[in-house]
Design an enzyme around this catalytic site. Sequence first.
Site, mmCIF file in Angstrom:
data_model
loop_
_atom_site.group_PDB
_atom_site.id
_atom_site.type_symbol
_atom_site.label_atom_id
_atom_site.label_comp_id
_atom_site.label_asym_id
_atom_site.label_seq_id
_atom_site.Cartn_x
_atom_site.Cartn_y
_atom_site.Cartn_z
ATOM 1 N N HIS A 299 -13.450 2.576 -0.135
ATOM 2 C CA HIS A 299 -13.484 1.529 0.892
ATOM 3 C C HIS A 299 -14.059 0.210 0.341
ATOM 4 O O HIS A 299 -14.519 -0.637 1.117
ATOM 5 C CB HIS A 299 -14.326 1.947 2.127
ATOM 6 C CG HIS A 299 -13.674 2.979 2.997
ATOM 7 N ND1 HIS A 299 -14.384 4.003 3.583
ATOM 8 C CD2 HIS A 299 -12.390 3.161 3.380
ATOM 9 C CE1 HIS A 299 -13.571 4.772 4.303
ATOM 10 N NE2 HIS A 299 -12.345 4.284 4.174
ATOM 11 N N ARG B 281 -12.110 15.378 7.517
ATOM 12 C CA ARG B 281 -12.890 15.788 6.337
ATOM 13 C C ARG B 281 -14.314 16.106 6.752
ATOM 14 O O ARG B 281 -14.883 15.459 7.638
ATOM 15 C CB ARG B 281 -12.913 14.662 5.289
ATOM 16 C CG ARG B 281 -11.601 14.491 4.579
ATOM 17 C CD ARG B 281 -11.711 13.358 3.559
ATOM 18 N NE ARG B 281 -10.547 12.506 3.663
ATOM 19 C CZ ARG B 281 -10.554 11.187 3.515
ATOM 20 N NH1 ARG B 281 -11.662 10.544 3.226
ATOM 21 N NH2 ARG B 281 -9.435 10.519 3.619
ATOM 22 N N ASN C 279 0.874 -1.175 0.000
ATOM 23 C CA ASN C 279 0.000 0.000 0.000
ATOM 24 C C ASN C 279 0.910 1.224 0.000
ATOM 25 O O ASN C 279 1.511 1.564 1.016
ATOM 26 C CB ASN C 279 -0.887 -0.033 1.250
ATOM 27 C CG ASN C 279 -1.867 1.116 1.277
ATOM 28 O OD1 ASN C 279 -1.775 2.049 0.482
ATOM 29 N ND2 ASN C 279 -2.807 1.059 2.203
ATOM 30 N N GLU D 233 -8.438 -5.361 4.824
ATOM 31 C CA GLU D 233 -8.272 -5.061 3.400
ATOM 32 C C GLU D 233 -7.033 -5.749 2.819
ATOM 33 O O GLU D 233 -7.039 -6.194 1.681
ATOM 34 C CB GLU D 233 -8.166 -3.535 3.219
ATOM 35 C CG GLU D 233 -9.505 -2.853 3.455
ATOM 36 C CD GLU D 233 -9.385 -1.391 3.846
ATOM 37 O OE1 GLU D 233 -8.939 -1.111 4.986
ATOM 38 O OE2 GLU D 233 -9.723 -0.527 3.034
ATOM 39 N N ARG E 58 -2.662 -1.994 -3.479
ATOM 40 C CA ARG E 58 -3.874 -1.214 -3.258
ATOM 41 C C ARG E 58 -3.827 -0.017 -4.212
ATOM 42 O O ARG E 58 -2.850 0.729 -4.235
ATOM 43 C CB ARG E 58 -3.911 -0.716 -1.817
ATOM 44 C CG ARG E 58 -5.094 0.179 -1.615
ATOM 45 C CD ARG E 58 -5.080 0.871 -0.309
ATOM 46 N NE ARG E 58 -6.265 1.701 -0.225
ATOM 47 C CZ ARG E 58 -6.305 2.827 0.459
ATOM 48 N NH1 ARG E 58 -5.244 3.259 1.102
ATOM 49 N NH2 ARG E 58 -7.409 3.528 0.493
#
Length: 394
Positions: free
Chosen positions: A175, A236, A9, A379, A86
């Site tokens: 996601h 955010r 990743n 993940e 990823r």
Amino acid sequence: MDQSVLVINCGSSSIKFALYPNANASEPSIKALAERLGEPSPVISIKGDITEHISLPAGSAHKEALSGFLQTCESHLEHLAGIGHRVVHGGETFSESTLLNADTISQLHQVSDLAPLHNPVNLLGIELCQQLRPELPNVAVFDTAFHQTMDESAYLYAVPYDWYENAGVRRYGFHGTSYRYVSAEAARLLNRAPNELNMIIAHMGNGCSACAVANGRSVDTTMGLTPLEGMVMGSRSGDIDPGMIDYMVHHQGKTLEQVSSDLNRNSGLKGLSGLSNDMRTLLQAEADGDSNAKRAVDVFCFRAARQLAALSASLPSLDAVVFTGGIGEHSNLVRQRILSAWRSAAFKLDNDLNNANGDAAGRITAAGSPLAMVVATDEERMIAQDTYQLVNHD
Ligand code: ADP
């Protein structure tokens, strides 16, 4: 001989590595984090079958970090079958994980404008692996791919249609790798086939989103063109009235760059509390009587409930609400506040189960209540599984 798979990743100043020793391994045998890349004191810390802390020369970046990891772990990488990456954005081109070759890499370059902060560095990781280990196949696993099953009515914004046609402006969702893993895992825990379950999954970590999964497929999700839309997050804003951008720029003297940076980096829990983007820190501060922290957590939970309720509109029935991600998996308080703010759904928690983050099957609700569960996401494991499948069958 078992074949291993390396999951990578690659971020702007970090690379996370996970080595899975065989296709059935639930945990990596080696995990590593290279961080502060490009800065004065970059480091790689490796844990598991090898434990090492490596200081890289000042300014070392992704290439040095990747080759440092590959060299240090060389004796454990002899039977590597492939590398899974990823990749944040797959646009409309990639609706599933993909074995990379010259064609698919060029397609990947074409969609990268959609995620200018993430995709170019994901691509850098892929290209470095091709240079450093040219004999190995590379697989891309996309955060957006799972949501490519959404209908037009769920993915279109009500803006001029040519924004979609000419610029690709639509809702993509993120996601997705987590939702794919968690929906399969929830079905396994419930002893049901994934394609016969309808659920809402709330992935709440630093970034937060939720997804309506009908019969195993994503039918709606809260993030959109970018990961800024939807739920309140660590820093955010989530959903806002887009009119406030014009107001802040034309009537409050901010530049567009400042507003954009504020919405991404200084909003959400951090902006509301003025204290932290970290839920655990805020819950502790709230318990100590900090009203700013309480305000941030209250807005987070109220808005999360509203988003989950909105997603339920697209499901024929609701078999389960599933919480995952750092906050979803670990915060009994946030789960309790979200479910009680969703008043029409009448969830009744079993407090002992909720405090224990679920029973063996993940259940946190009392008998007779609509079902809510906690399921840990993974993940990296999903990326490893996809990589095994694609390198062995293509
Ligand atoms: P990322 O999205 O970066 O992968 P995580 O999924 O690890 O992040 O989630 C990080 C968030 O989870 C942080 O806000 C952290 O405070 C929160 N978190 C982790 N453990 C707990 C806990 N026990 N209680 C409340 N929040 C927690």
